[in-house]
Motif scaffolding. Structure first.
Motif, mmCIF file in Angstrom:
data_model
loop_
_atom_site.group_PDB
_atom_site.id
_atom_site.type_symbol
_atom_site.label_atom_id
_atom_site.label_comp_id
_atom_site.label_asym_id
_atom_site.label_seq_id
_atom_site.Cartn_x
_atom_site.Cartn_y
_atom_site.Cartn_z
ATOM 1 N N THR A 125 29.771 -10.982 7.195
ATOM 2 C CA THR A 125 30.283 -12.221 8.096
ATOM 3 C C THR A 125 31.586 -11.706 8.874
ATOM 4 O OG1 THR A 125 29.563 -13.739 6.443
ATOM 5 C CG2 THR A 125 31.600 -14.483 7.930
ATOM 6 N N LYS A 126 32.372 -10.927 8.287
ATOM 7 C CA LYS A 126 33.526 -10.524 9.165
ATOM 8 C C LYS A 126 32.984 -9.435 10.291
ATOM 9 C CE LYS A 126 37.095 -10.879 5.547
ATOM 10 N NZ LYS A 126 38.024 -10.388 4.666
ATOM 11 N N ALA A 127 32.233 -8.585 9.824
ATOM 12 C CA ALA A 127 31.604 -7.678 10.720
ATOM 13 C C ALA A 127 30.873 -8.331 11.723
ATOM 14 C CB ALA A 127 30.530 -6.741 9.969
ATOM 15 N N ALA A 128 30.283 -9.153 11.800
ATOM 16 C CA ALA A 128 29.568 -10.146 12.691
ATOM 17 C C ALA A 128 30.661 -10.531 13.608
ATOM 18 C CB ALA A 128 28.536 -11.110 12.083
ATOM 19 N N GLU A 129 31.766 -11.237 13.001
ATOM 20 C CA GLU A 129 32.589 -11.859 13.818
ATOM 21 C C GLU A 129 33.206 -10.845 14.892
ATOM 22 O OE1 GLU A 129 35.160 -13.547 10.945
ATOM 23 O OE2 GLU A 129 34.073 -15.429 10.560
ATOM 24 N N ARG A 130 33.517 -9.699 14.099
ATOM 25 C CA ARG A 130 34.200 -8.763 15.105
ATOM 26 C C ARG A 130 33.413 -7.931 16.125
ATOM 27 N NH1 ARG A 130 37.590 -4.793 11.112
ATOM 28 N NH2 ARG A 130 38.040 -3.768 13.384
ATOM 29 N N MET A 131 31.945 -8.027 15.969
ATOM 30 C CA MET A 131 31.043 -7.654 16.910
ATOM 31 C C MET A 131 30.964 -8.768 18.089
ATOM 32 S SD MET A 131 28.707 -4.792 15.198
ATOM 33 C CE MET A 131 28.147 -4.576 16.698
ATOM 34 N N PHE A 132 31.361 -10.185 17.519
ATOM 35 C CA PHE A 132 30.863 -11.274 18.481
ATOM 36 C C PHE A 132 29.312 -11.669 18.426
ATOM 37 C CE2 PHE A 132 34.710 -9.399 20.108
ATOM 38 C CZ PHE A 132 35.642 -10.587 19.943
ATOM 39 N N ILE A 133 28.723 -11.403 17.305
ATOM 40 C CA ILE A 133 27.289 -11.746 17.080
ATOM 41 C C ILE A 133 27.413 -12.653 15.731
ATOM 42 C CG2 ILE A 133 26.402 -9.808 18.470
ATOM 43 C CD1 ILE A 133 25.739 -8.500 15.522
ATOM 44 N N SER A 134 26.038 -13.193 15.609
ATOM 45 C CA SER A 134 26.001 -13.976 14.539
ATOM 46 C C SER A 134 25.683 -13.250 13.359
ATOM 47 C CB SER A 134 24.766 -15.109 14.664
ATOM 48 O OG SER A 134 23.543 -14.348 14.947
ATOM 49 N N MET A 158 31.340 4.864 22.759
ATOM 50 C CA MET A 158 30.329 5.813 22.219
ATOM 51 C C MET A 158 28.963 5.554 22.210
ATOM 52 S SD MET A 158 30.867 4.515 18.249
ATOM 53 C CE MET A 158 30.718 2.864 17.862
ATOM 54 N N PHE A 159 28.092 6.506 22.364
ATOM 55 C CA PHE A 159 26.646 6.450 22.707
ATOM 56 C C PHE A 159 25.987 6.108 21.488
ATOM 57 C CE2 PHE A 159 28.419 9.595 25.606
ATOM 58 C CZ PHE A 159 28.532 8.954 26.971
ATOM 59 N N MET A 160 25.913 4.794 21.126
ATOM 60 C CA MET A 160 25.441 4.466 19.638
ATOM 61 C C MET A 160 24.519 3.211 20.002
ATOM 62 S SD MET A 160 27.490 5.676 16.711
ATOM 63 C CE MET A 160 28.342 7.289 16.380
ATOM 64 N N ASP A 161 23.297 3.037 19.312
ATOM 65 C CA ASP A 161 22.479 1.764 19.727
ATOM 66 C C ASP A 161 22.952 0.723 18.902
ATOM 67 O OD1 ASP A 161 21.928 2.254 16.991
ATOM 68 O OD2 ASP A 161 19.541 2.930 17.588
ATOM 69 N N MET A 162 22.590 -0.555 18.991
ATOM 70 C CA MET A 162 23.199 -1.657 18.336
ATOM 71 C C MET A 162 22.892 -1.784 16.770
ATOM 72 S SD MET A 162 24.614 -4.582 19.026
ATOM 73 C CE MET A 162 24.989 -6.206 18.642
ATOM 74 N N LYS A 163 21.833 -1.204 16.280
ATOM 75 C CA LYS A 163 21.609 -1.322 14.799
ATOM 76 C C LYS A 163 22.864 -0.127 14.300
ATOM 77 C CE LYS A 163 16.448 -1.059 15.445
ATOM 78 N NZ LYS A 163 15.482 -0.232 15.370
ATOM 79 N N THR A 164 23.112 0.924 14.882
ATOM 80 C CA THR A 164 24.193 1.796 14.299
ATOM 81 C C THR A 164 25.522 1.268 14.413
ATOM 82 O OG1 THR A 164 22.802 3.573 15.177
ATOM 83 C CG2 THR A 164 24.822 4.107 14.550
ATOM 84 N N GLN A 165 25.717 0.492 15.529
ATOM 85 C CA GLN A 165 27.039 0.014 15.617
ATOM 86 C C GLN A 165 27.256 -1.287 14.690
ATOM 87 O OE1 GLN A 165 28.421 -1.275 19.533
ATOM 88 N NE2 GLN A 165 26.934 0.097 20.371
ATOM 89 N N CYS A 166 26.151 -2.014 14.377
ATOM 90 C CA CYS A 166 26.331 -3.008 13.259
ATOM 91 C C CYS A 166 26.583 -2.419 12.063
ATOM 92 C CB CYS A 166 24.873 -3.700 13.252
ATOM 93 S SG CYS A 166 24.785 -4.807 14.648
ATOM 94 N N PHE A 167 25.799 -1.281 11.703
ATOM 95 C CA PHE A 167 25.970 -0.580 10.330
ATOM 96 C C PHE A 167 27.459 -0.232 10.191
ATOM 97 C CE2 PHE A 167 26.456 3.571 8.386
ATOM 98 C CZ PHE A 167 26.203 3.311 7.167
ATOM 99 N N MET A 168 28.173 0.534 11.333
ATOM 100 C CA MET A 168 29.499 0.931 11.192
ATOM 101 C C MET A 168 30.269 0.192 10.868
ATOM 102 S SD MET A 168 29.497 4.325 13.672
ATOM 103 C CE MET A 168 31.127 4.958 12.840
ATOM 104 N N ALA A 175 29.741 -2.905 9.689
ATOM 105 C CA ALA A 175 29.630 -3.475 8.427
ATOM 106 C C ALA A 175 30.291 -2.874 7.154
ATOM 107 C CB ALA A 175 28.361 -3.843 8.184
ATOM 108 N N ALA A 176 30.026 -1.443 7.250
ATOM 109 C CA ALA A 176 30.504 -0.254 6.314
ATOM 110 C C ALA A 176 32.094 -0.382 6.294
ATOM 111 C CB ALA A 176 29.994 0.854 6.761
ATOM 112 N N LYS A 177 32.718 -0.567 7.264
ATOM 113 C CA LYS A 177 34.126 -0.638 7.391
ATOM 114 C C LYS A 177 34.635 -1.889 6.760
ATOM 115 C CE LYS A 177 34.511 1.939 11.680
ATOM 116 N NZ LYS A 177 34.799 1.846 13.162
ATOM 117 N N CYS A 178 33.966 -3.052 7.044
ATOM 118 C CA CYS A 178 34.452 -4.368 6.480
ATOM 119 C C CYS A 178 34.135 -4.628 5.125
ATOM 120 C CB CYS A 178 33.998 -5.479 7.555
ATOM 121 S SG CYS A 178 34.555 -5.317 9.187
#
Length: 299
Positions: free
Chosen positions: A20-29, A1-11, A13-16
């Motif tokens: 912490t879990k959201a960061a793990e799923r995105m493989f970032i700190s 999908m065509f979304m920047d990193m900020k939007t992907q982090c928000f989505m 985190a909003a699902k989880c």
């Protein structure tokens, strides 16, 4: 999908609802995820999460709306990508091609369209036929994606581009009962006093003006009778009402009721496939690529 990193982090985190879990799923700190979300909130000018604890969070009303709309956008984007993939693979598509009344398919055009049919059965090529004016109108208003016409005609259409598909001989179509049909060759001077059938002036392209000029140079004005369109013009010739100018790629030339004479004085005309520059129908791209292989590269 065509979304920047900020939007992907928000989505994520909003699902989880857990940074912490959201960061793990995105493989970032986790700090990197929090920084991206904070930056997105700053861009939007509103809070998207209630942060009750360090990592456990809840969506604000604005955040809930944002998530809902972004999920819709993801589905739309995924659908666009799927359609693009299918178009790229030739699994679906539709193109309308406009042809002149009575036109016989040029060999190369026929070969390209048959190749598309054979290799990409999901693509539908619809063919419609009309006069010169119809073809111009259909291309301009989007009824046709592509038309096959003379280069002079294509040049009358704003924002059109085209490529040559054939070079055709101009000549005369003479009813068999006309005494001139017994001749081996015909010249423009032989047509003095003969009825020349021409279509309505809105259907006339530049070769008719060239013909009139050449008649005047021979010392006479052509005796013209008018037909409402190309179809009627062909019928009138078959009925013996007069002679018409035509190229050697029309069906009337194959009629047992007429005889076709090439005329060097009229020269040749270019047949082209034309389309609008801003028409992004992917089938045009398929056509163009195949045409390059079958026509350009073989010559």
């Amino acid at each position: 999908m065509f979304m920047d990193m900020k939007t992907q982090c928000f989505m994520e985190a909003a699902k989880c609802l857990n940074f912490t879990k959201a960061a793990e799923r995105m493989f970032i700190s986790q700090p990197a995820l929090s920084k991206n979300i904070a930056s997105l909130e700053a861009d939007c000018g509103m809070r998207l999460f209630y942060r009750d604890k360090k990592s456990s969070v809840r969506l604000t009303p604005a955040g809930a709306v944002m998530l809902c709309e972004l999920q819709k956008a993801v589905k739309i984007t995924d659908g666009i990508l799927e359609k693009a993939r299918m178009a790229e693979a030739g699994e679906e598509g539709h193109m309308v091609i406009g042809l002149r009344f009575g036109q016989i398919f040029n060999y190369d055009v026929k070969a390209v369209l048959n190749k598309i049919d054979d290799e990409y059965p999901g693509i539908e090529i619809e063919k419609i036929s009309g006069g010169y004016r119809d073809l111009r109108t259909w291309l301009e208003d989007g009824t046709a994606d592509m038309i096959v016409t003379y280069e002079e005609e294509a040049g009358l259409i704003s924002d059109a581009t085209w490529e040559e598909v054939a070079v055709l001989d101009m000549g005369f179509c003479v009813p068999k009962e006309n005494p001139l049909a017994a001749e081996k060759t015909l010249h423009i001077r032989d047509l003095e006093g003969q009825k020349i059938i021409v279509p309505d002036e809105r259907e006339i392209f530049t070769v008719y003006d060239r013909f009139r000029e050449q008649c005047m140079m021979e010392g006479f004005a052509p005796l013209e009778i008018y037909a409402p369109d190309l179809n009627h013009k062909n019928l009138m010739v078959e009925m013996g009402k007069g002679i018409c100018l035509c190229t050697d790629d029309v069906m009337i030339n194959r009629s047992p009721n007429v005889k076709f004479f090439k005329c060097r004085e009229l020269g040749k005309v270019k047949l082209v496939a034309a389309w609008l520059k801003d028409n992004y129908n992917p089938v045009i791209t398929f056509y163009h690529q195949m045409y390059e292989n079958l026509y350009r590269n073989e010559r």
